[in-house]
Design an enzyme around this catalytic site. Structure first.
Site, mmCIF file in Angstrom:
data_model
loop_
_atom_site.group_PDB
_atom_site.id
_atom_site.type_symbol
_atom_site.label_atom_id
_atom_site.label_comp_id
_atom_site.label_asym_id
_atom_site.label_seq_id
_atom_site.Cartn_x
_atom_site.Cartn_y
_atom_site.Cartn_z
ATOM 1 N N THR A 105 19.152 -36.189 -6.813
ATOM 2 C CA THR A 105 20.090 -37.204 -6.339
ATOM 3 C C THR A 105 21.498 -36.966 -6.880
ATOM 4 O O THR A 105 22.492 -37.093 -6.152
ATOM 5 C CB THR A 105 19.606 -38.612 -6.725
ATOM 6 O OG1 THR A 105 18.326 -38.849 -6.116
ATOM 7 C CG2 THR A 105 20.584 -39.676 -6.271
ATOM 8 N N SER A 156 18.846 -37.777 3.368
ATOM 9 C CA SER A 156 18.589 -38.293 2.032
ATOM 10 C C SER A 156 18.508 -37.089 1.110
ATOM 11 O O SER A 156 18.395 -35.945 1.569
ATOM 12 C CB SER A 156 17.282 -39.087 1.976
ATOM 13 O OG SER A 156 16.168 -38.204 1.962
ATOM 14 N N THR A 157 18.554 -37.340 -0.186
ATOM 15 C CA THR A 157 18.365 -36.255 -1.132
ATOM 16 C C THR A 157 17.041 -35.542 -0.874
ATOM 17 O O THR A 157 16.936 -34.316 -0.992
ATOM 18 C CB THR A 157 18.379 -36.799 -2.578
ATOM 19 O OG1 THR A 157 19.651 -37.376 -2.850
ATOM 20 C CG2 THR A 157 18.077 -35.704 -3.582
ATOM 21 N N ASN A 158 16.046 -36.323 -0.454
ATOM 22 C CA ASN A 158 14.688 -35.798 -0.361
ATOM 23 C C ASN A 158 14.490 -34.765 0.735
ATOM 24 O O ASN A 158 13.529 -33.982 0.675
ATOM 25 C CB ASN A 158 13.696 -36.950 -0.150
ATOM 26 C CG ASN A 158 13.713 -37.927 -1.298
ATOM 27 O OD1 ASN A 158 14.282 -37.645 -2.349
ATOM 28 N ND2 ASN A 158 13.110 -39.088 -1.103
ATOM 29 N N THR A 210 -5.686 9.428 -17.757
ATOM 30 C CA THR A 210 -6.345 8.134 -17.562
ATOM 31 C C THR A 210 -6.743 7.618 -18.933
ATOM 32 O O THR A 210 -7.204 8.390 -19.789
ATOM 33 C CB THR A 210 -7.595 8.251 -16.667
ATOM 34 O OG1 THR A 210 -8.538 9.140 -17.284
ATOM 35 C CG2 THR A 210 -7.236 8.777 -15.275
ATOM 36 N N SER A 225 20.625 3.629 -32.238
ATOM 37 C CA SER A 225 20.422 3.077 -33.579
ATOM 38 C C SER A 225 21.745 2.945 -34.308
ATOM 39 O O SER A 225 22.656 3.755 -34.137
ATOM 40 C CB SER A 225 19.481 3.981 -34.387
ATOM 41 O OG SER A 225 19.397 3.546 -35.736
ATOM 42 N N SER A 226 21.818 1.916 -35.144
ATOM 43 C CA SER A 226 23.000 1.729 -35.981
ATOM 44 C C SER A 226 22.858 2.461 -37.311
ATOM 45 O O SER A 226 23.816 2.538 -38.078
ATOM 46 C CB SER A 226 23.212 0.234 -36.245
ATOM 47 O OG SER A 226 22.092 -0.301 -36.952
ATOM 48 N N LYS A 237 19.958 9.190 -32.505
ATOM 49 C CA LYS A 237 18.812 8.578 -31.821
ATOM 50 C C LYS A 237 19.258 7.932 -30.512
ATOM 51 O O LYS A 237 20.257 7.217 -30.467
ATOM 52 C CB LYS A 237 18.153 7.523 -32.703
ATOM 53 C CG LYS A 237 16.828 6.981 -32.175
ATOM 54 C CD LYS A 237 16.194 6.061 -33.221
ATOM 55 C CE LYS A 237 14.785 5.683 -32.813
ATOM 56 N NZ LYS A 237 14.770 4.793 -31.636
#
Length: 470
Positions: free
Chosen positions: A107, A146-148, A193, A324-325, A330
């Protein structure tokens, strides 16, 4: 939204009391109440243009239908249509303040659009915003609705619009996998597999499977998208159509189809259309399936590209950024990782949609805002994520031909290819010897003079080709 200069404001009153609104804004008292009571997320109803446009398209079509039915005047209709166009052009976004996840059952959303369109129309006609002397949010913009019925109709229209670009991205990804299947058609590959060595195959065959799956995902998304074309518009509050002229529904669908270019349809049973949102369970399920399927492919690519020394290393993914930091040099498979991560979010969204669909009550479902929020989020995540995955990862994948062939030749998996020549029992004994001694089966074969390496390779080549025609 509580302290303004009275000289730069206007005032509107509802049964709760008076609210102060900046004169440059187009929303009204109902929008303010929705904003004050129900703002819980960072996204407003203007965040997704498709949703904003869908609501405006419904109001636009309704104005024309109400003109046809004789319940709006020409000036009222024309000004509402012009206002709807301004909404679609994004000119009113700063006045669409209600939260996308608002809890009023839609609404507040509907009234935000009604008030903005009414006030925009008022100004276009030379009248003051908030006076509603010519165009009223409820009496004129919301006339015969209507909103509905308008909210779920707009939700379906927006979802239909958003799924189109997603399908396009999935189809482009499928085409990219087709190219990779062709590119890697002659590369011998060790099929696995249960993460164990299995049989000889071609790397291109692996990618052809990915391509086939992705083409199917696009097809299924298209099929479920088509189910969104049936709308509840015209059912008004509970499906009886009370509050709209008898000929309104025929007119509104005619105009909506012309405005959107999509053949939207009235439901065969308007009560069903108002009560149930099962189509969004299906839409969300396809989004979940798409995300989970692509996450599986992303996981495969992560595994096959692992290394570069300690892993499988049969595929080489484009280097996108430092991984990587702390560890120099990497590089991580960030694009596949991103696809997997967004699948978690889409699957979570699907759970929320399922709950919302389940908990509709009696004549309507008032949990449509959470469906909007979660479905739109899933579509946006997938559309953006797939584009980046394709452009920055899949398009640049290369294969280590040497690594692929080494893994196959050194594996006892080649034993399967030799069974037609040597028999299961003999090959099984040789395969166990290969594992026990840590030597390739081909070397043992040649040493025992049971089969030359050239003959064994010919058998492997034969085994890696399909025995059936696609």
């Amino acid at each position: 939204m509580t302290t303004f200069n009275p000289a730069e404001s206007r005032f509107e009153t509802d049964y709760v009391g008076q609210v102060q609104i900046p004169i440059d804004k187009l929303y009204g008292v109902n929008s303010v109440r929705g904003f004050q009571n129900l703002s819980v997320s960072p996204l407003t109803i203007a965040h997704y243009p498709e949703f904003r446009n869908a609501f405006a398209q419904c109001k636009w079509a309704s104005a024309l239908a109400n003109l046809d039915s004789g319940v709006l005047t020409n000036p009222q209709c024309e000004s509402i249509v012009l206002a709807c166009r301004e909404v679609i052009e994004g000119k009113c976004d700063d006045s669409l303040i209600v939260d996308l996840l608002e809890g009023s059952g839609g609404t507040s959303t509907n009234m935000n659009f009604n008030e903005v369109i009414a006030n925009c129309a008022q100004r276009l006609m030379g009248h003051t915003a908030g006076s509603y002397e010519v165009v009223h949010p409820n009496d004129h913009v919301n006339c015969s609705q209507s909103t509905n019925d308008v909210y779920p109709a707009a939700l379906k229209i927006a979802t239909y619009a958003m799924i189109g670009p997603l399908i396009s991205e999935v189809e482009k990804l499928a085409a990219q996998f087709d190219k990779k299947a062709e590119q890697f058609a002659d590369v011998l590959h060790l099929g696995r597999t249960c993460l164990q060595d299995a049989q000889p195959m071609r790397l291109g065959q692996l990618f052809s499977g990915y391509a086939s799956l992705t083409h199917r995902l696009a097809t299924e998304l298209g099929a479920v998208r088509d189910k969104l074309r049936t709308l509840p518009l015209g059912g008004t509050a509970i499906g009886t159509g009370f509050g709209a002229p008898a000929d309104y529904r025929g007119f509104v669908y005619m105009h909506l189809c012309h405005i959107t270019g999509v053949e939207y349809l009235a439901p065969t049973n308007s009560f069903d259309a108002m009560q149930n949102m099962d189509v969004f369970s299906r839409v969300s399920a396809e989004l979940r399936t798409c995300s989970a399927s692509l996450a599986k492919i992303a996981s495969d690519l992560t595994m096959l590209s692992s290394g570069p020394v300690g892993g499988i290393g049969e595929l080489i993914l484009p280097e996108a950024q430092a991984g990587s930091s702390i560890m120099p040099g990497k590089v991580n498979p960030v694009l596949p990782m991103s696809m997997i991560q967004l699948s978690f979010a889409v699957i979570g969204n699907d759970v929320a949609v399922a709950q919302a669909v389940q908990y509709g009550e009696l004549e309507i479902n008032h949990f449509e805002p959470v469906v909007s929020s979660r479905v739109f989020d899933s579509i946006a995540l997938l559309t953006n994520g797939i584009q980046r995955f394709r452009e920055k990862c899949v398009a640049g994948i290369t294969a280590s031909v040497q690594r692929n062939e080494e893994h196959l030749i050194q594996s006892m998996a080649v034993a399967t290819a030799l069974v037609p020549e040597l028999g299961y029992a003999k090959v099984s004994k040789l395969a166990r010897q290969s594992v026990a001694e840590g030597r390739s089966l081909l070397a043992i074969l040649e040493e025992s003079e049971l089969m030359s390496q050239a003959a064994a390779m010919a058998a492997i080549e034969k085994a890696s080709h399909p025995v059936f025609q696609d």
